[in-house]
Structure formats: structure tokens, C-alpha cells
Design an enzyme around this catalytic site. Structure first.
Site, PDB file in Angstrom:
ATOM      1  N   ASN A 106      24.552  43.307 -97.196  1.00 45.10           N
ATOM      2  CA  ASN A 106      23.977  44.488 -96.558  1.00 45.10           C
ATOM      3  C   ASN A 106      22.579  44.665 -97.148  1.00 45.10           C
ATOM      4  O   ASN A 106      22.438  45.095 -98.290  1.00 45.10           O
ATOM      5  CB  ASN A 106      24.865  45.713 -96.844  1.00 45.10           C
ATOM      6  CG  ASN A 106      24.242  47.000 -96.325  1.00 45.10           C
ATOM      7  OD1 ASN A 106      23.232  46.973 -95.619  1.00 45.10           O
ATOM      8  ND2 ASN A 106      24.836  48.131 -96.668  1.00 45.10           N
ATOM      9  N   LYS A 150      20.373  46.721 -96.369  1.00 45.59           N
ATOM     10  CA  LYS A 150      19.908  48.127 -96.331  1.00 45.59           C
ATOM     11  C   LYS A 150      18.471  48.153 -95.788  1.00 45.59           C
ATOM     12  O   LYS A 150      18.114  47.282 -95.003  1.00 45.59           O
ATOM     13  CB  LYS A 150      20.054  48.772 -97.713  1.00 45.59           C
ATOM     14  CG  LYS A 150      21.488  48.593 -98.248  1.00 45.59           C
ATOM     15  CD  LYS A 150      21.827  49.442 -99.412  1.00 45.59           C
ATOM     16  CE  LYS A 150      23.284  49.176 -99.815  1.00 45.59           C
ATOM     17  NZ  LYS A 150      23.723  49.997-100.935  1.00 45.59           N
ATOM     18  N   HIS A 179      29.051  53.674 -93.561  1.00 45.26           N
ATOM     19  CA  HIS A 179      28.586  53.351 -94.920  1.00 45.26           C
ATOM     20  C   HIS A 179      28.366  54.670 -95.670  1.00 45.26           C
ATOM     21  O   HIS A 179      27.919  55.653 -95.073  1.00 45.26           O
ATOM     22  CB  HIS A 179      27.292  52.528 -94.868  1.00 45.26           C
ATOM     23  CG  HIS A 179      26.930  51.988 -96.218  1.00 45.26           C
ATOM     24  ND1 HIS A 179      26.311  52.762 -97.177  1.00 45.26           N
ATOM     25  CD2 HIS A 179      27.146  50.780 -96.794  1.00 45.26           C
ATOM     26  CE1 HIS A 179      26.163  52.032 -98.280  1.00 45.26           C
ATOM     27  NE2 HIS A 179      26.662  50.833 -98.073  1.00 45.26           N
ATOM     28  N   GLU A 236      26.132  55.684 -97.537  1.00 49.44           N
ATOM     29  CA  GLU A 236      24.772  56.238 -97.440  1.00 49.44           C
ATOM     30  C   GLU A 236      24.591  56.987 -96.125  1.00 49.44           C
ATOM     31  O   GLU A 236      23.888  57.993 -96.051  1.00 49.44           O
ATOM     32  CB  GLU A 236      23.743  55.109 -97.622  1.00 49.44           C
ATOM     33  CG  GLU A 236      23.691  54.675 -99.077  1.00 49.44           C
ATOM     34  CD  GLU A 236      23.338  53.221 -99.318  1.00 49.44           C
ATOM     35  OE1 GLU A 236      22.782  52.572 -98.417  1.00 49.44           O
ATOM     36  OE2 GLU A 236      23.638  52.725-100.435  1.00 49.44           O
ATOM     37  N   GLU A 245      34.282  50.708-100.553  1.00 45.81           N
ATOM     38  CA  GLU A 245      33.073  50.832-101.373  1.00 45.81           C
ATOM     39  C   GLU A 245      33.113  52.149-102.136  1.00 45.81           C
ATOM     40  O   GLU A 245      32.732  53.190-101.590  1.00 45.81           O
ATOM     41  CB  GLU A 245      31.827  50.794-100.478  1.00 45.81           C
ATOM     42  CG  GLU A 245      31.672  49.503 -99.702  1.00 45.81           C
ATOM     43  CD  GLU A 245      30.222  49.198 -99.388  1.00 45.81           C
ATOM     44  OE1 GLU A 245      29.764  48.117 -99.756  1.00 45.81           O
ATOM     45  OE2 GLU A 245      29.531  50.059 -98.811  1.00 45.81           O
ATOM     46  N   GLY A 285      25.072  50.455-106.084  1.00 46.13           N
ATOM     47  CA  GLY A 285      23.707  50.476-106.599  1.00 46.13           C
ATOM     48  C   GLY A 285      23.598  51.013-108.012  1.00 46.13           C
ATOM     49  O   GLY A 285      22.509  51.306-108.494  1.00 46.13           O
ATOM     50  N   SER A 305      28.141  46.935-106.406  1.00 44.17           N
ATOM     51  CA  SER A 305      27.613  46.166-107.547  1.00 44.17           C
ATOM     52  C   SER A 305      28.297  44.813-107.732  1.00 44.17           C
ATOM     53  O   SER A 305      28.552  44.392-108.860  1.00 44.17           O
ATOM     54  CB  SER A 305      27.676  46.996-108.839  1.00 44.17           C
ATOM     55  OG  SER A 305      26.897  48.165-108.699  1.00 44.17           O
TER      56      SER A 305
HETATM   57  P1  13P Z   1      25.264  47.254-104.207  1.00 42.41           P
HETATM   58  O1  13P Z   1      25.870  45.881-104.163  1.00 42.41           O
HETATM   59  O2  13P Z   1      23.783  47.273-104.352  1.00 42.41           O
HETATM   60  O3  13P Z   1      25.973  48.133-105.196  1.00 42.41           O
HETATM   61  O4  13P Z   1      25.550  47.923-102.757  1.00 42.41           O
HETATM   62  C1  13P Z   1      26.820  47.900-102.233  1.00 42.41           C
HETATM   63  C2  13P Z   1      26.765  48.370-100.829  1.00 42.41           C
HETATM   64  O5  13P Z   1      26.478  49.512-100.555  1.00 42.41           O
HETATM   65  C3  13P Z   1      27.011  47.388 -99.782  1.00 42.41           C
HETATM   66  O6  13P Z   1      27.161  47.993 -98.538  1.00 42.41           O
END
Ligand code: 13P
Length: 250
Positions: free
Chosen positions: A9, A11, A95, A97, A167, A173, A212
Site C-alpha cells: 500500500n 499510500k 483502511h 486512515e 491492521e 507506521g 510495520s
Molecule cells: P506500515 O507498514 O507503514 O505500518 O503501514 C501498514 C498499512 O497501513 C498498510 O495498509
């Protein structure tokens, strides 16, 4: 035996030039990776670039979000039919976010999931708890609510053509990964919950872990029985790291 899916992803990152490098590196490094599913989720403007560079590579691509509406006066939104135009295999829905920063409710996420089921694009339903919810013992309550909203609109049959991504919000992150045991516990609980409605669908469902995931923790996470791959954020922007994670999956 479920196949593993490793998906990046990206982002809101990338550019035409950066993506060109990243995608070209992936295509050459992941040749002959028939044993696993690999996908990248780019922002919408670059789906065309993914289509032209990944077609015939065996690597899939998808969108990070989609509208629940089919067409019309929804400025800035992107429909399932538009994703089909760019031959997307997958789209993320829910997601964390999007849920947190853009206030998407379980119902809106379920509508997006239902819209995708009417298309050729597979939904990847993201679920997960915040640190506060985990610490108060509400992890599965929260996840079951997120899943129930989808079940109410699409039924268990909806999960026949979908992927679930667990997740934990506190692991995204942050560099803090759920331990392999914590991931396994939740993945197993999700599968058992869905098995009450249809054991075969639950058994076949790919449930991937996100939060992560890095080359140095991927092996241990993938060794868990109910972890069927990873949704990788930060590490997917580095082709070497992403390829190492794919290699850990098979
Ligand atoms: P990270 O791997 O940066 O923690 O992000 C995970 C994520 O949100 C994947 O959709």
C-alpha cells in the site's frame, strides 16, 4: 491450502518517475513468483501506469479506496467501473486512515465493499482496533462490528470474493508490530467468527496482516497458521525490502 498475498500500500506516495523505477524493479525481481499473489496499491492517477508496466507480469494492482456510488455528482470520487477501466484486481476499503482521517463509518465501508462485489474488482476489507480499544479488551468487539456491517449488506457470500486485512491501528507506521502470536490470535478469531456462517468460505478466505511488516519480521508473521500474507505500507516503497517480504512468503 490458501495462497499468500503480499500487497504494497503505497499510500499518498510516488511519482511517475519513482513508480517507473519501483515497478520495473519489482517486475524483474519477482519473475517466476507463481506460488504467491503480489499486488501494489497506488493512488488513482498512477493506475494507468501500473496497468501498462504490470500487465502480463503476474503482479496485480489496485486502488486504495473507491466510491460506494456508481456515477454522478460526487466530485473527487472514483467509481468501481473506473477501476475496472484500469483493470484493477483489488481495491482497499476501510483502511484505518480512511476511517480515522476521513470519518468513514462501518456502513460506508460496507457500501463500498458491496459496490465492489458488483464489479470485477476484489475488495480488501481492512479491519483493526486502536491501542485504547486493545487495552480495554475490546479488540474483537470492534473487529466484529466492522465485519458485521459488511455481513449485513453483503452476507457471508460476500467474503467468497474478498480479502480481509487485519491492521491494528497502533502498529501502522509506528514501527511497533503485533507479535506473530497477537496477529495469529486475531486472524484465527476472525476466521472462527466467519466460520459460524460458512465454514468453507471462512477456511478459503485470505486474511493478511498489516502494520510495520518489514523484511526482518515477515518470516515469523508468515509462519502463523491463519496469516495469509501482508499488507505492507512503508516497506513497500523500498523495492528491495518489498521483494524480501515477498520472498519470505514463498
Ligand atoms: P506500515 O507498514 O507503514 O505500518 O503501514 C501498514 C498499512 O497501513 C498498510 O495498509
Amino acid at each position: 491450502m490458501r495462497r499468500k498475498l503480499v500487497a504494497g500500500n503505497w499510500k499518498m506516495n510516488g511519482s511517475l518517475a519513482e513508480n517507473q523505477t519501483r515497478l520495473t524493479q519489482l517486475v524483474s525481481a519477482l519473475k517466476n513468483k507463481e506460488a504467491i499473489d503480489v499486488a501494489v496499491f497506488s493512488t488513482a492517477p498512477y493506475l494507468f501506469q501500473c496497468k501498462s508496466l504490470l500487465a502480463a507480469s503476474g503482479i496485480s494492482w489496485g486502488a486504495q479506496d473507491v466510491s460506494e456510488h456508481a456515477s454522478g455528482a460526487f466530485t473527487g470520487e472514483i467509481s468501481t467501473a473506473m477501476l475496472e477501466d484500469f483493470a484493477c484486481d483489488y481495491a482497499l476499503v476501510g483502511h484505518s486512515e480512511r476511517r480515522e482521517l476521513f470519518h468513514e463509518s462501518n456502513e460506508v465501508v460496507a457500501d463500498k465493499f458491496a459496490a465492489l462485489l458488483k464489479s470485477s474488482v476484489l475488495p480488501v476489507l481492512c479491519v483493526g482496533e486502536t491501542l485504547e480499544q486493545r487495552e480495554s479488551g475490546d479488540t474483537m468487539t470492534v473487529i466484529i462490528e466492522q465485519i458485521n456491517a459488511v455481513l449485513a449488506k453483503s452476507g457471508i457470500a460476500g467474503f467468497k470474493k474478498a480479502v480481509v486485512a487485519y491492521e491494528p491501528v497502533w502498529a501502522i507506521g509506528t514501527g511497533k508490530t503485533a507479535t506473530p502470536e497477537q496477529a495469529q490470535e486475531v486472524h484465527k478469531a476472525i476466521r472462527e467468527y466467519l466460520a459460524q456462517f460458512d465454514a468453507d468460505i471462512a477456511e478459503a478466505l485470505q486474511i493478511v496482516y498489516g502494520g510495520s511488516v518489514k523484511p526482518d519480521n515477515a518470516d515469523a508473521i508468515f509462519a502463523q497458521h491463519d496469516v495469509d500474507g501482508a499488507l505492507v505500507g512503508g516497506a513497500s516503497l523500498n523495492s528491495n525490502d518489498f521483494v524480501k517480504i515477498c520472498n519470505a512468503a514463498g
